[in-house]
Design a protein around this motif. Structure first.
Motif, PDB file in Angstrom:
ATOM      1  N   LEU A 534       7.942  15.171  -7.269  1.00 55.14           N
ATOM      2  CA  LEU A 534       6.505  15.268  -7.040  1.00 55.14           C
ATOM      3  C   LEU A 534       6.248  14.844  -5.597  1.00 55.14           C
ATOM      4  O   LEU A 534       6.532  13.691  -5.220  1.00 55.14           O
ATOM      5  N   LEU A 535       5.718  15.756  -4.786  1.00 53.36           N
ATOM      6  CA  LEU A 535       5.615  15.590  -3.337  1.00 53.36           C
ATOM      7  C   LEU A 535       4.152  15.624  -2.910  1.00 53.36           C
ATOM      8  O   LEU A 535       3.379  16.490  -3.355  1.00 53.36           O
ATOM      9  N   LEU A 543       7.386  10.703  -5.071  1.00 43.59           N
ATOM     10  CA  LEU A 543       7.370   9.650  -6.082  1.00 43.59           C
ATOM     11  C   LEU A 543       8.800   9.294  -6.462  1.00 43.59           C
ATOM     12  O   LEU A 543       9.577  10.156  -6.882  1.00 43.59           O
ATOM     13  N   ARG A 544       9.137   8.027  -6.305  1.00 43.38           N
ATOM     14  CA  ARG A 544      10.504   7.593  -6.551  1.00 43.38           C
ATOM     15  C   ARG A 544      10.536   6.527  -7.642  1.00 43.38           C
ATOM     16  O   ARG A 544       9.532   5.855  -7.924  1.00 43.38           O
ATOM     17  N   CYS A 545      11.723   6.376  -8.231  1.00 44.34           N
ATOM     18  CA  CYS A 545      11.913   5.327  -9.231  1.00 44.34           C
ATOM     19  C   CYS A 545      11.928   3.972  -8.527  1.00 44.34           C
ATOM     20  O   CYS A 545      12.617   3.815  -7.499  1.00 44.34           O
ATOM     21  N   PRO A 546      11.199   2.977  -9.030  1.00 42.54           N
ATOM     22  CA  PRO A 546      11.201   1.661  -8.383  1.00 42.54           C
ATOM     23  C   PRO A 546      12.521   0.903  -8.558  1.00 42.54           C
ATOM     24  O   PRO A 546      12.737  -0.098  -7.872  1.00 42.54           O
ATOM     25  N   ARG A 547      13.394   1.381  -9.441  1.00 38.70           N
ATOM     26  CA  ARG A 547      14.637   0.671  -9.721  1.00 38.70           C
ATOM     27  C   ARG A 547      15.879   1.424  -9.253  1.00 38.70           C
ATOM     28  O   ARG A 547      16.967   0.862  -9.235  1.00 38.70           O
ATOM     29  N   SER A 551      14.390  10.330  -6.870  1.00 38.88           N
ATOM     30  CA  SER A 551      13.025  10.751  -7.140  1.00 38.88           C
ATOM     31  C   SER A 551      12.808  10.863  -8.647  1.00 38.88           C
ATOM     32  O   SER A 551      13.756  11.033  -9.411  1.00 38.88           O
ATOM     33  N   LEU A 552      11.553  10.759  -9.040  1.00 43.17           N
ATOM     34  CA  LEU A 552      11.197  10.933 -10.444  1.00 43.17           C
ATOM     35  C   LEU A 552      11.094  12.415 -10.768  1.00 43.17           C
ATOM     36  O   LEU A 552      10.610  13.210  -9.947  1.00 43.17           O
ATOM     37  N   CYS A 576      -2.415  10.202  -4.175  1.00 38.96           N
ATOM     38  CA  CYS A 576      -1.145   9.737  -3.623  1.00 38.96           C
ATOM     39  C   CYS A 576      -1.189   8.224  -3.429  1.00 38.96           C
ATOM     40  O   CYS A 576      -2.130   7.690  -2.823  1.00 38.96           O
ATOM     41  N   PRO A 577      -0.215   7.479  -3.909  1.00 39.26           N
ATOM     42  CA  PRO A 577      -0.210   6.018  -3.741  1.00 39.26           C
ATOM     43  C   PRO A 577      -0.127   5.585  -2.286  1.00 39.26           C
ATOM     44  O   PRO A 577      -0.498   4.461  -1.949  1.00 39.26           O
ATOM     45  N   GLU A 578       0.325   6.468  -1.390  1.00 34.14           N
ATOM     46  CA  GLU A 578       0.509   6.111   0.011  1.00 34.14           C
ATOM     47  C   GLU A 578      -0.729   6.402   0.848  1.00 34.14           C
ATOM     48  O   GLU A 578      -1.199   5.557   1.599  1.00 34.14           O
ATOM     49  N   CYS A 579      -1.257   7.639   0.730  1.00 27.24           N
ATOM     50  CA  CYS A 579      -2.351   8.050   1.612  1.00 27.24           C
ATOM     51  C   CYS A 579      -3.644   8.350   0.875  1.00 27.24           C
ATOM     52  O   CYS A 579      -4.635   8.746   1.493  1.00 27.24           O
ATOM     53  N   ALA A 580      -3.642   8.215  -0.472  1.00 27.08           N
ATOM     54  CA  ALA A 580      -4.812   8.504  -1.310  1.00 27.08           C
ATOM     55  C   ALA A 580      -5.184   9.982  -1.293  1.00 27.08           C
ATOM     56  O   ALA A 580      -6.275  10.351  -1.736  1.00 27.08           O
TER      57      ALA A 580
END
Length: 828
Positions: A534-535, A543-547, A551-552, A576-580
Motif C-alpha cells: 500500500l503506497l 505501509l510496513r510491518c512494525p516488527r 511491507s504489509l 497517510c500516517p506520514e503526510c495525511a
C-alpha cells in the motif's frame, strides 16, 4: 537439591545395571539428563519409553535414551514414573534421531518430539491449590500482599490456578515470594500437572452379551411376549457377534431396554476403541492392476529390486521428465517389497500432495496404506501412528515428519519430488527429510529411491560422482507428450499496451482457445493476497510491518493489511500516517486480485483459488483438487502449491505470471528455484490425450534458468548453474552451515556474529561468507545478522562450528538467540 547432571554419553541398549538413565526432554538442552532409577522401576525401564521426571521446579515428560554405567558426581533426582509398558521408540529410531540431532545441531529431545505425534510429549504446569480446610479469605488474612489478594480472588472461583497466571498478574518475583510464604504456612500447595493429551485413543460406549449364545436365545424367547424390545435387542446382539455400539443398539430398540437387560445380567456395558480413519474419504478398494512397464521403467525396477534382495544400502536417483511414469515405478517397487514381507515409506513434500498420492497407493494396495502428516486431526494422526507401530499398515504415505514413522519391517524408502524445499524444516530441529531418509536407509541396509523431474543439484552431482545410481525415464508415457512452451517478454508487452497488463495478449488468447475446447487452465502467481503493498502517492510512504522489515500485504477478503512473517495486521488508514494525504493506493498483484480479474474476464468459467488462505483445515487442499479432478473447475489460480506433483489429464494450458519473482531473490539458489518451479508448473499440462501448452511471462527471457525451463531441459540448466556454484565454492561442491544471530538490539546481533566469524576464520579449510545483515534484517521484533561457513567436508566444518559456539557469546544474554542451520536452503 542438585539439578540433574547432563549425560554426555548415553548408551541406548546398554547392558550395564540400570541404576541410572539418560533422559532426553523436549527442551533446548545440549545433552540428555541423567536421573537415578528407583529399584522398583528398573525391571520395567527400557530405552525408548516415556518417563515423568523432575526438572528444576517443575515436572516434564522425557524419553529414556540410554543407561550410563556410572553416576555423575552430583546428587541425582529420581525418575518419578514410567509412562509406557513398551517403548514408543525402538533402537533404530533412537539411533536415527540421535544422528539427526547431532548433524543438525538440535537438542535430541526436540527431535524426539518431532518424531512422535502430538500429545505423547507434554510439559507439566505448576498448579496452585488451597490446602485442605483453607478458605481463600485466609490467604488475605495471613499475607497482606497484593499477590496474596490476587491469588485469593483467583482461587475463589476455581479449584486450581497455574503459577504462570499468577505471575502474569503480579510479576514473577512477587508471585514467587508470595508462594514461598504461603506454602511455609501450609495454606497452599504447588503441584505439578501433566496435561492429558488431546489426541488419546477414541472409544465408544457399547453393550455386549454377558451370557452364552445358547442362553441368549433362550432368554430372548422367554422375553418375546412381555418385553419384545428387550428380546429384539438380544437378537440384534446375536446377529452382530455379541457387541454393538449403544447408539446403534438403541436405534430400533428404544432407550431404556438395554438398561433392563443389564439389570437382568444378560448384557454388560463395554468400551470399544474406534479408529479415526483419514482414508475414510477415499474409495479404498485396492487390487488395481499394475501397468506393463516400459523398458526404462523395467530397468529401474530391476536395479532397485537387486539392491533390496541383497539387503544392500543404495541411493537411486530416478530422473524422469514430468509424466514419465515415476509413480508406477514406485508402485511396482513397493509391491515387490511387500511380497518379500517388508514395508515401504513414501515421502511427499507438501500436505497438498498427500490426498492424490494416497489415492494412487490406496487404489493399488487398499487398507495396507497409512497416512501420516501434520494436516491430519490430532486423533487421526495418533491412530495412524499406533496402527503403523503395531505393524498393521505396510505402506506409509506422508510429508516431512513421516520419515520417523515407526515401521518395524521397513525395506524401501521413496522420496518423491526430492528437490522440494518443503522437506527442510524451518524451525528447530532444522532437519532435511530427504537426507534423514537416506541415513535411515543406510542404518537399515535397504535401498532409498529419490524421484524428480528437476533433481536438486546436490542429488544430481552425487549421481555424477558415483555416490548414487542414476536411473532415467526419458519420455512421457503413452500418447502424452511434453507441452509446447512459449515465453512472453513483458517489456515488449508493456511497450505495446502502454501499461503493464497482468495477462498478456497471448495468454488471454490461448486461455480462450483452451476453455472453448473444454480444457482446464492453471495460472501460477507465487504471491498471495490482493496487492503486494500500500503506497502513498503523495509522499511515497509504504505501509510496513512494525516488527519486520517488510511491507504489509493487502488482503481484500478480510479488508486488512497483513504481515506474512509475524501475523501482524491492521486496518488501512483513511489518510497517510506520514503526510495525511488521501491517496493511499494498492501496488503490485497477488492471487486474490488475479482470481477477481479472471472471474471478470471469463464470467462463465468456474474459477477457484488455491493458496494458504484458501486451504485451511484438514481437507482444504483436497476439496479444491477434488473439484479439479472431477472437471468441476475450469480455471485454478494459485501459488507454488499448484505446481507440485499434481496429475490431472484435463489440464491443457498452464500460465506462469511474474516468473521473475523467485529469480530476483538474494539467494544463491534463486536460479535453481526458478527453473524448478517453472519446469514443474508447465509439466502439469498435457498429461492426457490432448496436447498441452505452457506460457511463461517474464522480464528476463534471456536468463539461462528461463531458457532451460522453456526447453524443459534440466541438463542445460545444470551445465550453466554448476560451474557458477563451483567457482563460488557453494553447494553441491562444498558443505555449508549458516549461523544467524538475532537480538532486540541490532548491535547485540552484529557483535555476536562478528565474534563467531572471528573464531571460525582461524580454522584451516573453513571459509566464511559475511558476517552481514540478513536480507530480512528485522523479523518479529528482533534484528538479524548472519554468516555462512563453508568447508569441503561436513565433519571438520561441524567441529569448527561447535568450537566457535562453545567459545562465542552465550545465548540468552541481552536477548541474544543463535540459530544454527546445517545445509541451509534459505538465507533469509
Amino acid at each position: 537439591m542438585a539439578n540433574p547432571e547432563r549425560s554426555s554419553a548415553p548408551a541406548a541398549g546398554s547392558s550395564a545395571p540400570r541404576l541410572y538413565a539418560a533422559v532426553a526432554v523436549p527442551l533446548p538442552l545440549a545433552a540428555p539428563l541423567t536421573y537415578a532409577v528407583p529399584p522398583e522401576m528398573a525391571p520395567a525401564l527400557e530405552a525408548g519409553v516415556r518417563v515423568r521426571v523432575p526438572l528444576a521446579r517443575r515436572e516434564v515428560t522425557g524419553y529414556v535414551v540410554g543407561f550410563p554405567p556410572e553416576a555423575p558426581p552430583v546428587r541425582l533426582r529420581p525418575i518419578l514414573e514410567v509412562l509406557d509398558e513398551t517403548p514408543v521408540l525402538d533402537a533404530h529410531l533412537l539411533t536415527l534421531t540421535r544422528w539427526t540431532a547431532d548433524y543438525y545441531f538440535a537438542p535430541w529431545g526436540e527431535v524426539l518430539r518431532a518424531a512422535l505425534p502430538p500429545g505423547l510429549t507434554a510439559l507439566a504446569r505448576r498448579m496452585i491449590r488451597l490446602s485442605p480446610g483453607t478458605a481463600p479469605a485466609a490467604l488475605r488474612a495471613a499475607d497482606g500482599s497484593p499477590a496474596a489478594d490476587a491469588l485469593a480472588a483467583l482461587l475463589a472461583s476455581r479449584p486450581a490456578v497455574p503459577v504462570q497466571v499468577l505471575a502474569r498478574r503480579v510479576g514473577p518475583a512477587a508471585a514467587r515470594a508470595c508462594l514461598t510464604r504461603l506454602t511455609r504456612r501450609d495454606l497452599v500447595r504447588v503441584e505439578p500437572l501433566l496435561p492429558a493429551p488431546k489426541d488419546r485413543p477414541r472409544s465408544v460406549r457399547c453393550y455386549a452379551l454377558a451370557v452364552s449364545p445358547e442362553e441368549t436365545r433362550k432368554q430372548a424367547e422367554a422375553l418375546r411376549a412381555r418385553a419384545p424390545r428387550q428380546a429384539e435387542m438380544l437378537e440384534r446382539l446375536l446377529q452382530a457377534g455379541g457387541e454393538l455400539p449403544a447408539e446403534e443398539l438403541r436405534r430400533r430398540g428404544g432407550s431404556g431396554a438395554e438398561l433392563a437387560l443389564v439389570r437382568r445380567g444378560l448384557v454388560r456395558p463395554s468400551l470399544r476403541e474406534v479408529r479415526r480413519d483419514p482414508l475414510a474419504t477415499y474409495l479404498v478398494q485396492g487390487g488395481e492392476a499394475p501397468l506393463p512397464p516400459t523398458a526404462a521403467q523395467a530397468e529401474a525396477l530391476a536395479a532397485i529390486e537387486a539392491a533390496r534382495r541383497a539387503a544392500r544400502f543404495g541411493v537411486f536417483l530416478l530422473f524422469g521428465v514430468t509424466g514419465s511414469g515415476k509413480t508406477e515405478v514406485y508402485l511396482q517397487a513397493i509391491a515387490a517389497t511387500l511380497a518379500a514381507g517388508r514395508q515401504a515409506l513414501v515421502l511427499v513434500p507438501e500436505i497438498a500432495l498427500t490426498p492424490a498420492a494416497t489415492a494412487r497407493f490406496a487404489a493399488r494396495f487398499g487398507q495396507r496404506v497409512a497416512l501420516l502428516h501434520s494436516g491430519l486431526r490430532a486423533g487421526e494422526r495418533l491412530d495412524e501412528w499406533r496402527r503403523i507401530r503395531a505393524g498393521e499398515a505396510d505402506i506409509v504415505v506422508g510429508a516431512r515428519s513421516a520419515v520417523f514413522a515407526p515401521l518395524p519391517r521397513l525395506g524401501l524408502l521413496i522420496v518423491d519430488e526430492e528437490q522440494d524445499g518443503a522437506y527442510k524444516q524451518e524451525e528447530i530441529p532444522r532437519y532435511h527429510a530427504r537426507d534423514a531418509a537416506i541415513m535411515r536407509a543406510r542404518l537399515l541396509g535397504c535401498p532409498v529411491l529419490l524421484g524428480s523431474a528437476t533433481p536438486a543439484l546436490e542429488s544430481y552431482a552425487n549421481a555424477e560422482r558415483g555416490r548414487s545410481r542414476l536411473l532415467t525415464l526419458p519420455g512421457r508415457l503413452g500418447e502424452a507428450r511434453l507441452p509446447t512452451v512459449q515465453v512472453v517478454d513483458m517489456r515488449q508487452e508493456m511497450a505495446r499496451a502502454g501499461r503493464l497488463p497482468l495477462l498478456s495478449a497471448l495468454l488471454k488468447e490461448r486461455m480462450t482457445f483452451h476453455l472453448a475446447r473444454g480444457g482446464q487452465v492453471l495460472l501460477l502467481l507465487n504471491r498471495r493476497g490482493y496487492a503486494a503493498a500500500l503506497l502513498c502517492r503523495d509522499c511515497g510512504l509504504i505501509l510496513r510491518c512494525p516488527r519486520c522489515s517488510v511491507s504489509l500485504i493487502w488482503h481484500a477478503t478480510v479488508a486488512r493489511a497483513l504481515c506474512h512473517h509475524c501475523g501482524f495486521s491492521r486496518k488501512v488508514p483513511e489518510a497517510c500516517p506520514e503526510c495525511a494525504g488521501s491517496r493511499l493506493r494498492q501496488f503490485g498483484v497477488g492471487t486474490e486480485q488475479l482470481e477477481r480479474l479472471i472471474q471478470e474476464t471469463y464470467p462463465t468459467a468456474r474459477v477457484a483459488r488455491m493458496d494458504r488462505d484458501t486451504t485451511a483445515g484438514a481437507a482444504g487442499h483436497q476439496a479444491i483438487l477434488s473439484r479439479l479432478a472431477a472437471g468441476a473447475l475450469d480455471i485454478l489460480v494459485g501459488t507454488q502449491m499448484i505446481a507440485k506433483g499434481h496429475d490431472y489429464p484435463g489440464v491443457t494450458l498452464v500460465g506462469v505470471l511474474a516468473a521473475d519473482l523467485t529469480l530476483n531473490l538474494p539467494d544463491f539458489r534463486a536460479g535453481e528455484r526458478t527453473f524448478t518451479l517453472l519446469t514443474q508448473m508447465v509439466g502439469r499440462s498435457g498429461r492426457g490425450r490432448d496436447p498441452g501448452e505452457g506460457i511463461i511471462q517474464t522480464f528476463a527471457p534471456e536468463h539461462y534458468a528461463i531458457r532451460a525451463a522453456l526447453a524443459q531441459d534440466y541438463l542445460a540448466f545444470y551445465r550453466e548453474e554448476a560451474p557458477l556454484r563451483r567457482a563460488r565454492r557453494l553447494p553441491p561442491f562444498t558443505r555449508t552451515v549458516r549461523l544467524l544471530c538475532a537480538a532486540p538490539a541490532e548491535g547485540t546481533a552484529r557483535a555476536a556474529v562478528e565474534r563467531l566469524a572471528a573464531l571460525l576464520q582461524g580454522n584451516p579449510g573453513i571459509e566464511v561468507d559475511g558476517p552481514a545483515p540478513a536480507p530480512l534484517l528485522r523479523l518479529r521484533g528482533t534484528y538479524r545478522w548472519h554468516l555462512l561457513a563453508k568447508g569441503k567436508a561436513a565433519s571438520p566444518l561441524h567441529r569448527a562450528i561447535r568450537a566457535a559456539l562453545a567459545g562465542g557469546p552465550p545465548p540468552g544474554r541481552a536477548g541474544l538467540r543463535i540459530d544454527v542451520d546445517a545445509d541451509p536452503l534459505d538465507l533469509w
